[in-house]
Every structure is written in structure tokens, then in C-alpha cells.
Design a protein around this motif. Structure first.
Motif, PDB file in Angstrom:
ATOM      1  N   GLU A 245       0.826  -1.204  -0.076  1.00 39.73           N
ATOM      2  CA  GLU A 245       0.089   0.040  -0.022  1.00 39.73           C
ATOM      3  C   GLU A 245       1.044   1.183   0.125  1.00 39.73           C
ATOM      4  OE1 GLU A 245      -3.426  -0.047  -0.357  1.00 39.73           O
ATOM      5  OE2 GLU A 245      -2.993  -2.301  -0.707  1.00 39.73           O
ATOM      6  N   THR A 246       1.806   1.339   1.078  1.00 42.96           N
ATOM      7  CA  THR A 246       2.771   2.427   1.149  1.00 42.96           C
ATOM      8  C   THR A 246       4.035   2.579   0.539  1.00 42.96           C
ATOM      9  OG1 THR A 246       3.486   1.767   3.256  1.00 42.96           O
ATOM     10  CG2 THR A 246       1.492   2.605   3.393  1.00 42.96           C
ATOM     11  N   GLY A 247       4.276   1.425   0.240  1.00 41.77           N
ATOM     12  CA  GLY A 247       5.729   1.533  -0.240  1.00 41.77           C
ATOM     13  C   GLY A 247       6.630   1.357   0.659  1.00 41.77           C
ATOM     14  N   ARG A 248       6.465   1.461   1.920  1.00 42.78           N
ATOM     15  CA  ARG A 248       7.344   1.401   3.030  1.00 42.78           C
ATOM     16  C   ARG A 248       7.984  -0.210   3.049  1.00 42.78           C
ATOM     17  NH1 ARG A 248       7.457   5.187   6.873  1.00 42.78           N
ATOM     18  NH2 ARG A 248       7.694   3.792   8.651  1.00 42.78           N
ATOM     19  N   VAL A 249       9.208  -0.313   3.599  1.00 42.44           N
ATOM     20  CA  VAL A 249       9.675  -1.687   3.872  1.00 42.44           C
ATOM     21  C   VAL A 249       9.179  -2.128   5.129  1.00 42.44           C
ATOM     22  CG1 VAL A 249      12.036  -2.754   4.506  1.00 42.44           C
ATOM     23  CG2 VAL A 249      12.062  -0.937   2.698  1.00 42.44           C
ATOM     24  N   ALA A 288       7.552   8.788  -9.613  1.00 48.06           N
ATOM     25  CA  ALA A 288       8.275   8.276  -8.541  1.00 48.06           C
ATOM     26  C   ALA A 288       7.669   7.084  -7.905  1.00 48.06           C
ATOM     27  CB  ALA A 288       8.940   9.351  -7.419  1.00 48.06           C
ATOM     28  N   HIS A 289       8.255   6.123  -7.796  1.00 45.02           N
ATOM     29  CA  HIS A 289       7.718   4.675  -7.335  1.00 45.02           C
ATOM     30  C   HIS A 289       8.013   4.519  -5.574  1.00 45.02           C
ATOM     31  CE1 HIS A 289       6.346   3.541 -11.403  1.00 45.02           C
ATOM     32  NE2 HIS A 289       7.527   4.194 -11.514  1.00 45.02           N
ATOM     33  N   GLY A 290       8.537   5.374  -4.986  1.00 45.52           N
ATOM     34  CA  GLY A 290       8.919   5.085  -3.442  1.00 45.52           C
ATOM     35  C   GLY A 290       7.895   5.182  -2.852  1.00 45.52           C
ATOM     36  N   GLU A 291       8.347   5.431  -1.299  1.00 45.53           N
ATOM     37  CA  GLU A 291       7.310   5.542  -0.265  1.00 45.53           C
ATOM     38  C   GLU A 291       6.429   6.774  -0.673  1.00 45.53           C
ATOM     39  OE1 GLU A 291       8.851   5.509   4.292  1.00 45.53           O
ATOM     40  OE2 GLU A 291      10.728   5.399   2.728  1.00 45.53           O
ATOM     41  N   PRO A 304      15.287   5.468   3.455  1.00 40.24           N
ATOM     42  CA  PRO A 304      16.170   4.146   3.493  1.00 40.24           C
ATOM     43  C   PRO A 304      15.454   3.370   2.471  1.00 40.24           C
ATOM     44  CG  PRO A 304      15.015   4.030   5.363  1.00 40.24           C
ATOM     45  CD  PRO A 304      14.601   5.328   4.857  1.00 40.24           C
ATOM     46  N   THR A 305      16.064   2.475   1.841  1.00 41.63           N
ATOM     47  CA  THR A 305      15.601   1.337   0.834  1.00 41.63           C
ATOM     48  C   THR A 305      16.197   0.020   1.032  1.00 41.63           C
ATOM     49  OG1 THR A 305      17.597   1.442  -0.825  1.00 41.63           O
ATOM     50  CG2 THR A 305      15.926   3.060  -1.083  1.00 41.63           C
ATOM     51  N   LEU A 306      15.359  -0.944   0.756  1.00 38.07           N
ATOM     52  CA  LEU A 306      15.741  -2.302   0.649  1.00 38.07           C
ATOM     53  C   LEU A 306      15.580  -2.828  -0.807  1.00 38.07           C
ATOM     54  CD1 LEU A 306      14.498  -5.210   3.015  1.00 38.07           C
ATOM     55  CD2 LEU A 306      15.481  -5.784   0.651  1.00 38.07           C
ATOM     56  N   GLU A 307      16.796  -2.941  -1.532  1.00 33.69           N
ATOM     57  CA  GLU A 307      16.625  -3.094  -3.009  1.00 33.69           C
ATOM     58  C   GLU A 307      17.241  -4.551  -3.330  1.00 33.69           C
ATOM     59  OE1 GLU A 307      15.002  -1.647  -5.613  1.00 33.69           O
ATOM     60  OE2 GLU A 307      15.730   0.276  -4.733  1.00 33.69           O
ATOM     61  N   VAL A 308      16.288  -5.458  -4.182  1.00 35.13           N
ATOM     62  CA  VAL A 308      16.898  -6.367  -4.885  1.00 35.13           C
ATOM     63  C   VAL A 308      17.718  -6.220  -5.954  1.00 35.13           C
ATOM     64  CG1 VAL A 308      16.166  -8.842  -5.575  1.00 35.13           C
ATOM     65  CG2 VAL A 308      14.799  -7.551  -3.947  1.00 35.13           C
ATOM     66  N   ASN A 309      19.249  -6.581  -5.779  1.00 37.44           N
ATOM     67  CA  ASN A 309      19.969  -6.255  -7.159  1.00 37.44           C
ATOM     68  C   ASN A 309      20.265  -7.534  -8.046  1.00 37.44           C
ATOM     69  OD1 ASN A 309      21.569  -4.802  -4.262  1.00 37.44           O
ATOM     70  ND2 ASN A 309      20.790  -3.658  -5.865  1.00 37.44           N
ATOM     71  N   GLY A 310      19.708  -8.617  -7.509  1.00 38.63           N
ATOM     72  CA  GLY A 310      19.835  -9.946  -8.354  1.00 38.63           C
ATOM     73  C   GLY A 310      18.876 -11.074  -7.753  1.00 38.63           C
ATOM     74  N   LEU A 311      18.370 -11.786  -8.640  1.00 40.36           N
ATOM     75  CA  LEU A 311      17.540 -12.773  -8.362  1.00 40.36           C
ATOM     76  C   LEU A 311      17.702 -14.087  -9.389  1.00 40.36           C
ATOM     77  CD1 LEU A 311      15.227 -12.483  -6.154  1.00 40.36           C
ATOM     78  CD2 LEU A 311      13.623 -12.137  -7.957  1.00 40.36           C
ATOM     79  N   TRP A 312      18.052 -15.154  -8.939  1.00 40.15           N
ATOM     80  CA  TRP A 312      18.099 -16.250  -9.883  1.00 40.15           C
ATOM     81  C   TRP A 312      17.872 -17.458  -9.527  1.00 40.15           C
ATOM     82  CZ3 TRP A 312      21.946 -13.811  -7.399  1.00 40.15           C
ATOM     83  CH2 TRP A 312      23.127 -14.512  -6.915  1.00 40.15           C
TER      84      TRP A 312
END
Lengths: 462, 462
Positions: A245-249, A288-291, A304-312
Motif C-alpha cells: 500500500e505505502t511502499g514502505r519496507v 516516482a515509485h517510492g514511499e 532508506p531502501t531495501l533493494e533487490v539487485n539480483g535474483l536467480w
């Protein structure tokens, strides 16, 4: 007047300066990949030789990882200020290689709608920026035979791989690296043509994990249905990181130590010339797609962010493979602000992931990844005001103090290990595509960047 | 009595039969990867030569993809039944290669707690099973100089890559491939030592898509926060495929055409010797993870799935890279049951994905992936009862009619193109690790499988 002579010399020498930068760019000094260790060594040797060419004594200093380059030069008068200049000669990996329009390590001069650019990996981050300072010193020496400040050159080769050797090196050489202030050239301008001094940086936390399921890869016909699929498990865990909903972590305790930006500073940010639509549209975003509830600048600089940089995991080759893989892998990084503690956050994130696991699913953590806290500069120092004036003169508009979305851990370590404040001045633009295919550096950034440093060195001696 | 002579001959010839199978296993005939096209050609040549060695005229028949092998042999009497035997000589890819205990294409004989096994890619799926029939024919010819049935051999080289050339080939050669019934050896036994005839198969739907976000890979410092991350987007979309409470697929219309299993058939399934804990525990599961309210067997045989077979995007090399990737990729397959229509489902799934997309996110679909409906065998045919008796005699326990979680599209095409019913008899075990590292085939499966076909050929002539 002495500064004018230096600036003219810089203008006249620009083509040669670009050729020198291109030489350095041809060295594939990728630090995250051990296969390029020798190239990193070559880049360090190149810098030592280039400084020697200006008459500055520097040497390549070994570390357990990539070497440091350290050089010293005296000033033309004894009471001159002593600055330590920091830049890094290592660069990011180049994948996906197929998206580059020219080979990443065969730099090109190109004319674009926004002017002339130097295209190639490291052109902006950070070889081009590093060389703006070296070229300023070269011009000053050429004109005056001396430099207005006492300067310690300190070049790192592991910035893009988490600087594992940095702190031990600073500790072991604390005496030699002492100075009045550190000058760091690894930042960008808040908007094209707006000279910027970064007053705060986000911190960084890295982690990596593997979700385990069945003992072996399974046939999706024999086990599809009853079988737990780690790819599905990982997708659910990644999704659980966020409040949709809010884009928060949504990790418990994630926002501990995060402070709201004072209204006064927000007003200053919003008026510092940041071009929101240029920033978003230049990379294909319409919004913008953040909080929710925070401006684009706040999302980038102060949240602050929690970002996924790689998934496999599973099969990613040609055609299809009806497999339920035994494992799924994930690389994440967090950008930290305020007083967020990377060590506490790592524990919180791991706890969150472990709490999400289904029966028969497991998690394996990568254990040698580092973190660094956010940093705030001391903009009350007189050098800050001196640099702001010099930058305003060069660029013909008021220089501004900005935030930064990126992380430059060395700034925190200069403070904690050497007791050294830092001043962050850089000339990169948001569309430089650093860390991406087709990285470039504007010739304007390079040229005016060199001139800016000449003016700053001059101003620091007033 | 003639059958006994054949069975004795099979026992005596077993070591040589294993050596022949190993020769075939040494050919890396991976059909999904064009790099192995020549190996597929070699495997076809090997089969033609091996049949010739038994005195059976066969030839390699070209297709736009991998070749077919077709051979014919007359029976010892005119009113003998005419069977078409189908198997495939192509195999699955071998990654992840590092998990293999011996090279996938250097087959080994190994002693295990469950007895002697032949280890290597394709040993069970399907080269080992294919050769059980060929070896039965070899023994029969050796003893009698003739065969009890008229036989058409039909070997495919594209089963693991979706059989793109199969239907056109069946259509173009319908007359030549006519027979009374098709015998297919590509299935497993419901439990170790329990001879099984598969009475139903799940269908298959394949699709692949790419989630797009920013125009280029982005720096997670410059864009982390405001930036939409396709990896996060893809994770949310994959998660949305499922109802987290019930484990059901949440795509609208997904269960259209899915029928509940009649109580009578359920009772028969539950009593057919399926060892649930062996099935789950042998691969590291403590429980079934599929749809609530359905037994493990139903989840495997009678319920549809939407499975993620591959997920990738961003950086997956050594170290870390602070990137927000421009794209994220996903491969999926569905197992279909009852009257589910693959074409309608593909539309429903794509509609579901598109409905999940955030602003600035897009999706690109792979457009050349196929689907096949589920199939139900005609177990009223006399050949079924004959085979059941033969299998019961060989294995010393009552053979059973089972379901199958896997998909064998050829069965549907035999029916729709040639009007041919199929009988599915196979000797694989659930722990054969087909499609996985360290695939194996029990020597017992191979030996008794050969003997079983000899008995079935004999029984079909009664």
C-alpha cells in the motif's frame, strides 16, 4: 593573475587531458571480479606514472586486495592548507554486455543532444572525476611549478567491491594520511549545470541469501503440485519485504534511526534546481515509485531502501526445462539514512526472511558482506564556503548543498579512523548511466570540473 | 516354451545390453540446446545401426529440427497384431553441472542401498526405457528369428524441447505410422517394484515473459527509492499467481475444465501401493505442499499446477553490484488436467500478469511456446488387460492402472492425428532424478523391463 593563467592552460590542454583519461579508461579495472585483479594493478601503475609525470612522488601500496595509490606534494608556502584528495580507479562490472553500443573498455568521444561525451566504463564513476583533480594539479604545476596547497593523493581500487582493505590501510597509515580536510570527487550535480556539494550520503548494507527446498532439482511433472518450489518461496519473501500500500519496507525495526528532514532543509532542497521530470523521464519513469508521502528528492536522499539487485534460480537457457529447482538465490542492498545501524538491520532482515520460510524451506546466508552508516558533512567549515564560491564562479550559478542517494563509505572511515571531515564535490550528471551499460561523462563535466578544482585550490589558500 | 527361451536369452545377454545402453548414453543428445544438434544426429544414427544389427530395417528421417527414427518389421504370422513403439532419444540439459557426482555423459554402473544403478543423463528418461523394448525384440529375434507382433519403431529426438516437428511428421507420414495401438515407454512405476500402466497424463502449457522497468540498468544509490525495480515487480507477480491460504492458483478461470476424481478411482489409486513418505522424503520433503484438501497423489496426478521453472535478473556474479536492473525474466510451465484448454489458459495467465503491472512496468512475452491437453487412456482395450497380466507375472505382484503427473504430448497427437490409442508402460522409479543432476536407472528396471516387454509381446498375440 595566477589563477587565470592556470585556467587558460587547462583550456589549452583539454584535448591532451581527454587522451590521458581515455588511456586510463582502456584498463578494465573491475574490482568485484578477481579475474581483473591484474588490470587493477595496471591502473594503479598508470596513476603512479602519471603523477610522476607532473613531478608528484606517488607509489603503489599493496593490500590483501587491490593496491592503493598514495602520493604527497608540498605547497608553495608553509602555512598552506593540507588537503587529502580521494578518488577510486576501480570500476563496476559491465554486464549486460550486449546492451553496450560500443565496447565498455574502448572509450569513444561522442556528440549527443546534450553535448560531447566520453563513453566507456568508469568515464564518470570514477576515473573521469578522479582525473579532474589530477589535471587541475598538472595545470597548476605547469604554470607555477608549485601547488597552492599541500596535497596528499589517495586513490583506492576497491570502492566498487565494498572497500575490504580500506579501514586496515587507513589504520596502518593514519599518520601519513593526516590532513586538514578530505576532498572527494565521486558525486554528481543535483541537475545539469548546477554545481553541487553533497552534504549528506546514504549508508549501505549488503546481504545475499539462498532459499533451499528439495534435496535435488525435481521434475515438475513428478513433483509439480506436492513439491515446494524455492523460486515461488523466494518471490513471496521478496514481496513480503514491502508494504504494497505505502511502499514502505515491512521489515520490523527497519525505520529505527530514520529521521524526518527538517522543513527548512526540505525547502532548500526543493529550491536547489533538481529537475524531477528530467531525473525520472531520462531513464523511462513517468513518476516516482517510492514511499508515499515523500517527494522524489526525499525518496532519493533521505529515505532508506531495501533493494533487490539480483535474483536467480532454475533454468534460464534456451528453450524450456520442466524443473523445480533445489535452490533460489537473491542479492540485496539497503541504502541507509540517519542513525540506522547496519549491523542491527542485518539481523532484522535475516529474522524477517527466516520468519517467512515454509516448512521444508531453508535459507543460507552469505557471511562476508559489509555495511556502513549514513554520513552528514560538516558544512560549517570555512572550506565549504570557499569551495561554494569557487564553484559558483566557474559554473555561473550559485552552488548548492545537496543530499545524495548513493553511499561513499570512505567518508565515514576518514572521520572515524583519521578524524577527517570530507568535502564532496563532483561533476557527474544523473544520465551518466554509471553502473549501467553505455556509461558516459560529459566533456563539460570534465573540462569545468578541472577548472573548478583549480579555483577551489586557489580559494582554499585565501 | 518359446517365451521362457526368450527370457533366458535376456538374462544371459544383460551385461551386453547394459554396455549397449551405455554407448547410447555417451552421446550428449540434448535437444533444447542447438549446440547439441549434431549429438542428436549421432544418437539417431546409433539407433538405426543398432536396429539394423537385429535385422530390423530403420532409417533416420529428417525434420526441421532433430531427426526421427522409423523402422518396420513383420511378424511371424499374418494375423499378428500391429504395434507402434514410441520412445525418445533426446535428453534434458545437465545444469547445474557442479551437482553431478560423475560426468553426465560418462555413464557409470554403481551399487546403491537400493541396488545396482546405471548413472547418467538419459539413463531413465528415456534412453534406458527405450532400450528395454529394443532389447526385448533383440532377444526374441535371436531365439526365434522372428517377432510375435508386427512392429513399427518410432523414436523422437525433440521430446524434451516440446516436440515442434512431431505433429507435421505424423501428418506427413500418417499412412506409414498406422497401427493397432501405440506402446509408449516413458513413464514410471507408482512405487518401487509395483508394475504400472499409466491411465492418465497431465497436459502441459509453457510460457516465458520479461518484466521491463527503467530504460537502462540503474544505480541503486541514484534511483533506489523512486525507481521501480523489475525484480520486485516480478516477485510480486509470481506471488500473485497463488492463493497463499489454500495453495490454489489464483489466475481467473484457471480451474475451468478441471474435474474432481471419482471416489471409486480415488480408492483404487490410494490402494495401488504408492508410498507417499518414500515419494516425499526421498527428495527432502516432510509433507506435501500443494492444494489443501487433496491427497499427495491427487496433487500429483489430478490437479493442475502453475510452476515457475526459471527466474533471473540483475547481477548474479561474484561480489555485489548496486544495480536496479532494466529487466527481469521468468519461465513458467503449467500441468493441465481434465478438459483444461492450453490456449484459453495462456490468455488467462497473460491477462493476469498484465493486470498486475505497476505504472512504468511492461511485459514482453515469448511467442513460440506450445501447449498440450491432458490425456486419458482407453483401459477397456483388450491389450491393456493382456499387458497387465504379463506385467503381474514378471514382477510377482498385481500390475495397477495409475495416473501420471508428467506430460507426454505424443499420446494426444497419436490419438488426434493417427486415431491411435496408447498404452503407457514404464519401469522408472521416482528417485531416478530425471531432469536432475545424477539421473539413474535401476538395473532391475532395465532387466525386468526388457523381460516385461517380451512377456507383453507374447501376451498380445494370445
Amino acid at each position: 593573475m595566477s589563477l587565470d593563467d592556470v585556467l587558460s592552460r587547462i583550456d589549452a590542454d583539454l584535448p591532451a587531458a581527454i587522451e590521458r583519461l581515455m588511456e586510463l579508461l582502456r584498463i578494465p579495472s573491475i574490482s568485484t571480479d578477481p579475474a581483473y585483479a591484474e588490470a587493477c594493478d595496471q591502473a594503479a601503475d598508470w596513476l603512479v606514472a602519471d603523477l610522476a609525470g607532473i613531478g608528484i612522488a606517488a607509489e603503489k601500496r599493496p593490500t590483501p586486495g587491490r593496491p592503493m595509490v598514495v602520493g604527497h606534494v608540498e605547497a608553495d608556502h608553509d602555512d598552506a592548507p593540507h588537503v587529502l584528495f580521494y578518488g577510486h580507479y576501480d570500476v563496476q562490472p559491465v554486464d549486460p554486455l550486449n546492451l553496450w553500443t560500443s565496447p565498455p573498455f574502448e572509450p569513444q568521444l561522442e556528440d549527443t543532444p546534450n553535448g560531447r561525451v566520453i563513453r566507456g566504463r568508469g568515464s564518470s564513476d570514477d576515473k573521469g572525476q578522479l582525473m579532474t583533480f589530477v589535471e587541475a594539479c598538472r595545470a597548476w604545476k605547469a604554470v607555477h611549478g608549485t601547488l597552492p596547497c599541500r596535497i596528499t593523493f589517495f586513490f583506492e581500487g576497491e570502492e566498487e567491491s565494498g572497500s575490504p582493505s580500506l579501514v586496515p590501510f587507513l589504520q596502518a597509515n593514519a599518520e601519513e594520511l593526516k590532513a586538514d580536510i578530505a576532498l572527494v570527487c565521486d558525486t554528481s550535480m543535483v541537475s545539469r549545470g548546477v554545481p553541487s556539494i553533497a552534504a549528506q550520503l546514504r549508508g549501505m548494507l549488503k546481504d545475499e541469501f539462498t532459499i533451499t527446498g528439495p534435496r535435488i532439482d525435481l521434475h515438475s511433472g513428478h513433483y509439480g503440485g506436492p513439491g515446494l518450489n524455492p523460486l515461488r518461496e523466494l518471490s513471496r519473501i521478496v514481496t513480503s519485504f514491502y508494504d504494497q500500500e505505502t511502499g514502505r519496507v515491512a521489515v520490523e525495526g527497519f525505520y529505527e534511526g530514520v529521521h524526518e528532514v527538517p522543513a527548512e532543509q526540505l525547502r532548500q532542497w526543493e529550491s536547489c534546481g533538481f529537475d524531477e521530470s528530467e531525473y525520472l523521464n531520462s531513464v523511462g519513469y513517468s513518476q516516482a515509485h517510492g514511499e508515499q508521502g515523500y517527494s522524489t528528492l526525499e525518496q532519493q536522499w533521505a529515505r532508506p531502501t531495501l533493494e533487490v539487485n539480483g535474483l536467480w534460480g532454475g533454468y534460464n537457457g534456451a528453450g524450456s526445462k520442466t524443473v523445480i529447482p533445489a535452490q533460489a538465490h537473491c542479492k540485496i542492498t539497503c541504502r541507509l539514512v540517519g542513525d540506522q545501524d547496519p549491523d542491527k538491520l542485518r539481523v532484522a532482515i535475516r529474522k524477517h526472511v527466516e520468519a517467512q520460510l515454509s516448512p521444508d524451506a531453508g535459507v543460507i546466508w552469505d557471511n562476508d558482506l559489509e555495511g556502513s552508516k549514513a554520513s552528514v558533512m560538516n558544512i560549517a567549515r570555512p572550506e565549504m564556503e570557499a569551495a561554494r564560491g569557487a564553484l559558483s564562479d566557474e559554473w555561473g550559478r550559485e552552488a548548492v548543498f545537496t543530499g545524495m542517494g548513493g553511499s561513499i563509505p570512505v567518508v565515514g572511515f576518514f572521520k572515524s579512523v583519521l578524524g577527517l571531515d570530507s568535502m564532496l564535490v563532483g561533476y557527474a550528471n544523473d544520465d551518466d548511466a554509471i553502473h549501467s551499460p553505455n556509461e558516459k561523462y560529459d566533456v563539460e563535466s570534465f573540462h569545468k570540473g578541472i577548472r573548478s578544482w583549480a579555483r577551489i585550490l586557489d580559494a582554499l589558500t585565501r
